[in-house]
Design a protein around this motif. Structure first.
Motif, PDB file in Angstrom:
ATOM      1  N   ASP A  67       0.812  -1.221   0.000  1.00  0.00           N
ATOM      2  CA  ASP A  67       0.000   0.000   0.000  1.00  0.00           C
ATOM      3  C   ASP A  67       0.846   1.272   0.000  1.00  0.00           C
ATOM      4  OD1 ASP A  67      -2.465  -1.275  -0.011  1.00  0.00           O
ATOM      5  OD2 ASP A  67      -2.585  -1.405   2.162  1.00  0.00           O
ATOM      6  N   LYS A  76       2.257   3.114  -2.342  1.00  0.00           N
ATOM      7  CA  LYS A  76       1.872   4.166  -3.298  1.00  0.00           C
ATOM      8  C   LYS A  76       0.612   4.896  -2.832  1.00  0.00           C
ATOM      9  CE  LYS A  76       3.893   2.337  -7.528  1.00  0.00           C
ATOM     10  NZ  LYS A  76       3.633   1.822  -8.882  1.00  0.00           N
ATOM     11  N   ASP A  77      -0.384   4.153  -2.353  1.00  0.00           N
ATOM     12  CA  ASP A  77      -1.613   4.771  -1.859  1.00  0.00           C
ATOM     13  C   ASP A  77      -1.333   5.641  -0.630  1.00  0.00           C
ATOM     14  OD1 ASP A  77      -3.018   3.460  -3.823  1.00  0.00           O
ATOM     15  OD2 ASP A  77      -3.651   1.812  -2.506  1.00  0.00           O
ATOM     16  N   HIS A 136      -8.917   7.194   5.451  1.00  0.00           N
ATOM     17  CA  HIS A 136      -9.526   6.692   4.209  1.00  0.00           C
ATOM     18  C   HIS A 136      -9.846   5.196   4.340  1.00  0.00           C
ATOM     19  CE1 HIS A 136     -10.192   5.965  -0.053  1.00  0.00           C
ATOM     20  NE2 HIS A 136      -9.262   5.023  -0.007  1.00  0.00           N
ATOM     21  N   PHE A 146      -4.254   8.154   5.193  1.00  0.00           N
ATOM     22  CA  PHE A 146      -4.462   6.804   4.676  1.00  0.00           C
ATOM     23  C   PHE A 146      -5.300   5.989   5.655  1.00  0.00           C
ATOM     24  CE2 PHE A 146      -3.321   2.345   4.031  1.00  0.00           C
ATOM     25  CZ  PHE A 146      -3.634   2.227   2.688  1.00  0.00           C
ATOM     26  N   ILE A 182       1.481   7.163   0.203  1.00  0.00           N
ATOM     27  CA  ILE A 182       2.190   8.382  -0.203  1.00  0.00           C
ATOM     28  C   ILE A 182       1.247   9.357  -0.895  1.00  0.00           C
ATOM     29  CG2 ILE A 182       3.973   9.255  -1.778  1.00  0.00           C
ATOM     30  CD1 ILE A 182       5.543   6.648  -1.094  1.00  0.00           C
ATOM     31  N   SER A 183       0.363   8.856  -1.762  1.00  0.00           N
ATOM     32  CA  SER A 183      -0.560   9.756  -2.460  1.00  0.00           C
ATOM     33  C   SER A 183      -1.535  10.416  -1.486  1.00  0.00           C
ATOM     34  CB  SER A 183      -1.313   9.025  -3.570  1.00  0.00           C
ATOM     35  OG  SER A 183      -2.250   8.125  -3.034  1.00  0.00           O
ATOM     36  N   LYS A 184      -1.993   9.666  -0.484  1.00  0.00           N
ATOM     37  CA  LYS A 184      -2.895  10.255   0.529  1.00  0.00           C
ATOM     38  C   LYS A 184      -2.156  11.300   1.363  1.00  0.00           C
ATOM     39  CE  LYS A 184      -6.662   8.100  -0.356  1.00  0.00           C
ATOM     40  NZ  LYS A 184      -7.728   8.813  -1.019  1.00  0.00           N
ATOM     41  N   SER A 225      -1.645  19.074   0.723  1.00  0.00           N
ATOM     42  CA  SER A 225      -2.063  20.186  -0.136  1.00  0.00           C
ATOM     43  C   SER A 225      -3.330  20.861   0.381  1.00  0.00           C
ATOM     44  CB  SER A 225      -2.280  19.695  -1.566  1.00  0.00           C
ATOM     45  OG  SER A 225      -3.358  18.790  -1.615  1.00  0.00           O
ATOM     46  N   ARG A 232       0.378  13.183   0.340  1.00  0.00           N
ATOM     47  CA  ARG A 232       0.537  14.370  -0.520  1.00  0.00           C
ATOM     48  C   ARG A 232      -0.784  15.121  -0.647  1.00  0.00           C
ATOM     49  NH1 ARG A 232       4.222  11.513  -4.966  1.00  0.00           N
ATOM     50  NH2 ARG A 232       6.215  11.807  -3.928  1.00  0.00           N
ATOM     51  N   GLU A 233      -1.861  14.368  -0.820  1.00  0.00           N
ATOM     52  CA  GLU A 233      -3.186  14.974  -0.956  1.00  0.00           C
ATOM     53  C   GLU A 233      -3.562  15.759   0.297  1.00  0.00           C
ATOM     54  OE1 GLU A 233      -7.567  13.060  -1.095  1.00  0.00           O
ATOM     55  OE2 GLU A 233      -6.157  12.248  -2.572  1.00  0.00           O
ATOM     56  N   SER A 234      -3.296  15.190   1.477  1.00  0.00           N
ATOM     57  CA  SER A 234      -3.658  15.888   2.716  1.00  0.00           C
ATOM     58  C   SER A 234      -2.730  17.067   2.969  1.00  0.00           C
ATOM     59  CB  SER A 234      -3.618  14.938   3.915  1.00  0.00           C
ATOM     60  OG  SER A 234      -2.295  14.672   4.304  1.00  0.00           O
TER      61      SER A 234
END
Length: 171
Positions: free
Chosen positions: A55, A57-58, A88, A85, A60-62, A68, A64-66
């Motif tokens: 998990d 990649k998920d 979510h 993460f 890290i993307s979460k 921003s 980055r999203e939070s």
């Protein structure tokens, strides 16, 4: 037929290579898929296992999203900002779910009843093995196991009674 030294060496190298390849396939694919199947049979949900990275990649993307997004100054809900993460995954899979850290599953439980059961049955629910270097650096109740952990938990428990916590909140 005469076995020459070179054919024996090549055969040994081939057997060694095949053995290593089997161990890698077992570590990277077969064992995680078997563990995933067992955990799903026990009622755990989560993302399916993804080869090698799990998990990551998920996660890290979460993050980055939070990063921003800005949190509302009047909001007390910090979990989506600090643990996006986890937030979510709880919303998607429920209060007990699997999180993959590479080929290793991590079980996350947020149900208070299950957490209580885990903390009270410390003989059954053991901590995962700590890296020896980390063990040198980390001391205290986090690193303790078994009876030593139970003793320290009993000593710390009165500090977290509701009445004592209310005093700190009121100040």
């Amino acid at each position: 037929m005469e076995a020459t030294l070179s054919s024996v060496i090549i055969s040994l190298a081939l057997v060694t290579l095949l053995t290593c390849a089997c161990k890698v396939v077992n570590w990277v694919w077969l064992k995680p898929k078997k563990m995933e199947r067992c955990l799903r049979e026990q009622g755990f949900k989560g993302n399916p296992y993804k080869l090698l990275y799990g998990d990551a990649k998920d996660l890290i993307s979460k993050m980055r999203e939070s990063g921003s997004k800005h949190m509302e100054p009047t909001s007390d809900d910090v979990v989506p900002s600090i643990l996006p993460f986890h937030h979510h995954s709880v919303n998607l899979h429920g209060k007990k779910y699997i999180q993959w850290m590479g080929p290793t599953p991590r079980i996350n439980i947020t149900d208070p009843k299950l957490i209580r059961e885990i903390l009270l049955n410390h003989e059954v629910f053991q901590k995962s093995k700590i890296n020896p270097i980390v063990k040198l650096l980390v001391t205290g109740i986090i690193a303790y196991e078994g009876e030593e952990w139970a003793k320290h938990r009993r000593l710390l428990n009165p500090a977290f009674h509701i009445e004592k916590l209310k005093i700190f909140v009121m100040r």
